[in-house]
Motif scaffolding. Structure first.
Motif, PDB file in Angstrom:
ATOM      1  N   LEU A 144       0.816  -1.218   0.000  1.00 17.93           N
ATOM      2  CA  LEU A 144       0.000   0.000   0.000  1.00 17.93           C
ATOM      3  C   LEU A 144       0.851   1.270   0.000  1.00 17.93           C
ATOM      4  O   LEU A 144       1.742   1.431   0.841  1.00 17.93           O
ATOM      5  N   ASP A 145       0.551   2.176  -0.925  1.00 18.06           N
ATOM      6  CA  ASP A 145       1.184   3.506  -1.004  1.00 18.06           C
ATOM      7  C   ASP A 145       2.715   3.419  -1.035  1.00 18.06           C
ATOM      8  O   ASP A 145       3.408   4.320  -0.553  1.00 18.06           O
ATOM      9  N   ALA A 146       3.238   2.350  -1.626  1.00 21.92           N
ATOM     10  CA  ALA A 146       4.691   2.122  -1.588  1.00 21.92           C
ATOM     11  C   ALA A 146       5.329   2.046  -2.968  1.00 21.92           C
ATOM     12  O   ALA A 146       6.517   1.785  -3.075  1.00 21.92           O
ATOM     13  N   GLY A 147       4.587   2.295  -4.036  1.00 16.51           N
ATOM     14  CA  GLY A 147       5.141   2.100  -5.375  1.00 16.51           C
ATOM     15  C   GLY A 147       6.097   3.216  -5.779  1.00 16.51           C
ATOM     16  O   GLY A 147       6.081   4.313  -5.203  1.00 16.51           O
ATOM     17  N   PRO A 148       6.921   2.944  -6.800  1.00 15.12           N
ATOM     18  CA  PRO A 148       7.885   3.929  -7.285  1.00 15.12           C
ATOM     19  C   PRO A 148       7.225   5.256  -7.662  1.00 15.12           C
ATOM     20  O   PRO A 148       6.181   5.293  -8.312  1.00 15.12           O
ATOM     21  N   ILE A 149       7.872   6.348  -7.257  1.00 10.83           N
ATOM     22  CA  ILE A 149       7.314   7.693  -7.395  1.00 10.83           C
ATOM     23  C   ILE A 149       7.557   8.232  -8.801  1.00 10.83           C
ATOM     24  O   ILE A 149       8.672   8.167  -9.326  1.00 10.83           O
ATOM     25  N   ILE A 150       6.489   8.788  -9.393  1.00  6.41           N
ATOM     26  CA  ILE A 150       6.562   9.421 -10.717  1.00  6.41           C
ATOM     27  C   ILE A 150       6.728  10.926 -10.580  1.00  6.41           C
ATOM     28  O   ILE A 150       7.526  11.530 -11.301  1.00  6.41           O
ATOM     29  N   ALA A 151       5.973  11.555  -9.688  1.00  4.17           N
ATOM     30  CA  ALA A 151       6.023  13.021  -9.572  1.00  4.17           C
ATOM     31  C   ALA A 151       5.498  13.434  -8.205  1.00  4.17           C
ATOM     32  O   ALA A 151       4.672  12.732  -7.607  1.00  4.17           O
ATOM     33  N   HIS A 175      -4.421  18.665  -8.651  1.00  7.51           N
ATOM     34  CA  HIS A 175      -5.134  18.854  -9.924  1.00  7.51           C
ATOM     35  C   HIS A 175      -4.195  19.219 -11.064  1.00  7.51           C
ATOM     36  O   HIS A 175      -4.544  19.046 -12.227  1.00  7.51           O
ATOM     37  N   LYS A 176      -3.004  19.738 -10.739  1.00  7.02           N
ATOM     38  CA  LYS A 176      -1.995  20.004 -11.773  1.00  7.02           C
ATOM     39  C   LYS A 176      -1.078  18.793 -11.956  1.00  7.02           C
ATOM     40  O   LYS A 176      -0.671  18.456 -13.068  1.00  7.02           O
ATOM     41  N   LEU A 177      -0.726  18.170 -10.829  1.00  4.49           N
ATOM     42  CA  LEU A 177       0.273  17.092 -10.875  1.00  4.49           C
ATOM     43  C   LEU A 177      -0.233  15.846 -11.593  1.00  4.49           C
ATOM     44  O   LEU A 177       0.517  15.222 -12.366  1.00  4.49           O
ATOM     45  N   TYR A 178      -1.501  15.485 -11.340  1.00  8.13           N
ATOM     46  CA  TYR A 178      -1.964  14.186 -11.863  1.00  8.13           C
ATOM     47  C   TYR A 178      -2.030  14.189 -13.394  1.00  8.13           C
ATOM     48  O   TYR A 178      -1.506  13.266 -14.028  1.00  8.13           O
ATOM     49  N   PRO A 179      -2.599  15.226 -14.015  1.00  9.61           N
ATOM     50  CA  PRO A 179      -2.580  15.232 -15.489  1.00  9.61           C
ATOM     51  C   PRO A 179      -1.162  15.228 -16.056  1.00  9.61           C
ATOM     52  O   PRO A 179      -0.894  14.580 -17.075  1.00  9.61           O
ATOM     53  N   ALA A 180      -0.245  15.923 -15.406  1.00 13.60           N
ATOM     54  CA  ALA A 180       1.143  15.974 -15.895  1.00 13.60           C
ATOM     55  C   ALA A 180       1.798  14.601 -15.799  1.00 13.60           C
ATOM     56  O   ALA A 180       2.506  14.157 -16.719  1.00 13.60           O
ATOM     57  N   ALA A 181       1.554  13.905 -14.698  1.00 15.57           N
ATOM     58  CA  ALA A 181       2.146  12.574 -14.512  1.00 15.57           C
ATOM     59  C   ALA A 181       1.537  11.566 -15.483  1.00 15.57           C
ATOM     60  O   ALA A 181       2.253  10.725 -16.047  1.00 15.57           O
ATOM     61  N   LEU A 182       0.235  11.652 -15.693  1.00 12.35           N
ATOM     62  CA  LEU A 182      -0.424  10.745 -16.645  1.00 12.35           C
ATOM     63  C   LEU A 182       0.136  10.967 -18.049  1.00 12.35           C
ATOM     64  O   LEU A 182       0.390  10.014 -18.793  1.00 12.35           O
ATOM     65  N   ARG A 183       0.356  12.222 -18.406  1.00 12.92           N
ATOM     66  CA  ARG A 183       0.915  12.528 -19.729  1.00 12.92           C
ATOM     67  C   ARG A 183       2.307  11.894 -19.874  1.00 12.92           C
ATOM     68  O   ARG A 183       2.623  11.300 -20.906  1.00 12.92           O
ATOM     69  N   MET A 184       3.132  12.009 -18.827  1.00 16.45           N
ATOM     70  CA  MET A 184       4.472  11.400 -18.877  1.00 16.45           C
ATOM     71  C   MET A 184       4.385   9.902 -19.148  1.00 16.45           C
ATOM     72  O   MET A 184       5.130   9.358 -19.971  1.00 16.45           O
TER      73      MET A 184
END
Ligand code: GAR
Length: 200
Positions: A144-151, A175-184
């Motif tokens: 739980l909540d332990a996966g590799p960090i994207i952003a 709200h800014k971070l999630y769309p940016a991470a999904l795009r990556m």
């Protein structure tokens, strides 16, 4: 475009930010499905009104976590989903599901992981007395909540903050971070390789 599903349990404000970003002409994603375990989730009504396919999978109708997860996964497969975004999805997923979607499954969490996993995150942060907090988008792995960090994004903790005021400040960044991470992820600028997020 990559076909994205969003899993929610409630308000769905992060879902709305992902839907809004996907509407940009140069977006590499299309939001093809929204799934909720709660039929009355406000986010489901918004998604349906936006013309997005929705599925309610009530967790109480299943007698094990994995049976619920297999039903969700069947909907994702039927809809030919490439990437799954957890957005305020308040069910712990089975190891089976995390393994089935490994590398294609991401979550947003309202703290600077690895600090403050689980629930009551902002209470945990205020109790610890940290002077900054923030949010994290990470690959989902069985733990739980332990996966590799994207952003990650950082916000200050202000004098007099309550869990609600801190949550609101963090949510603006979510709200800014999630769309940016999904795009990556959709553009192949980050991938999961043997328990590490690899960039570039
Ligand atoms: C968000 O703050 C999200 O980070 C958090 O729940 C909220 C959902 O809001 N998620 C978790 O705590 C996951 N463990 P939303 O429904 O408006 O996106």
């Amino acid at each position: 475009k990559k076909r994205v599903a969003i899993l929610i349990s409630g308000r769905g404000s992060n879902m709305r930010s992902l839907i809004a970003a996907a509407a940009a002409p140069d977006s590499p994603v299309e939001i093809a499905l929204v799934v909720s375990n709660i039929g009355s989730a406000a986010g489901i009504q918004f998604a349906a009104e936006a013309g997005i396919a929705t599925e309610i999978v009530p967790h109480k109708a299943f007698n094990s976590r994995e049976a619920f997860d297999r039903a969700v996964s069947a909907h994702l497969e039927e809809t030919r989903i490439d990437i799954v975004c957890l957005a305020g999805f308040m069910r712990i997923l089975s190891d089976w599901f995390a393994t089935r979607w490994m590398g294609k499954l991401i979550n947003i969490h309202p703290s600077l992981l690895p600090l403050f996993k689980g629930t009551h995150v902002h209470e945990q942060a205020l109790q610890a007395g940290v002077r900054v907090s923030g949010c994290t988008v990470h690959f989902v792995v069985p733990e739980l909540d332990a996966g590799p960090i994207i952003a990650q994004a950082v916000v200050p903790v202000e004098t007099g903050d309550t869990p609600d005021t801190l949550a609101a400040r963090v949510l603006v960044e979510e709200h800014k971070l999630y769309p940016a991470a999904l795009r990556m992820l959709a553009e192949g600028k980050v991938r999961l390789e043997a328990d590490r997020a690899v960039f570039g």
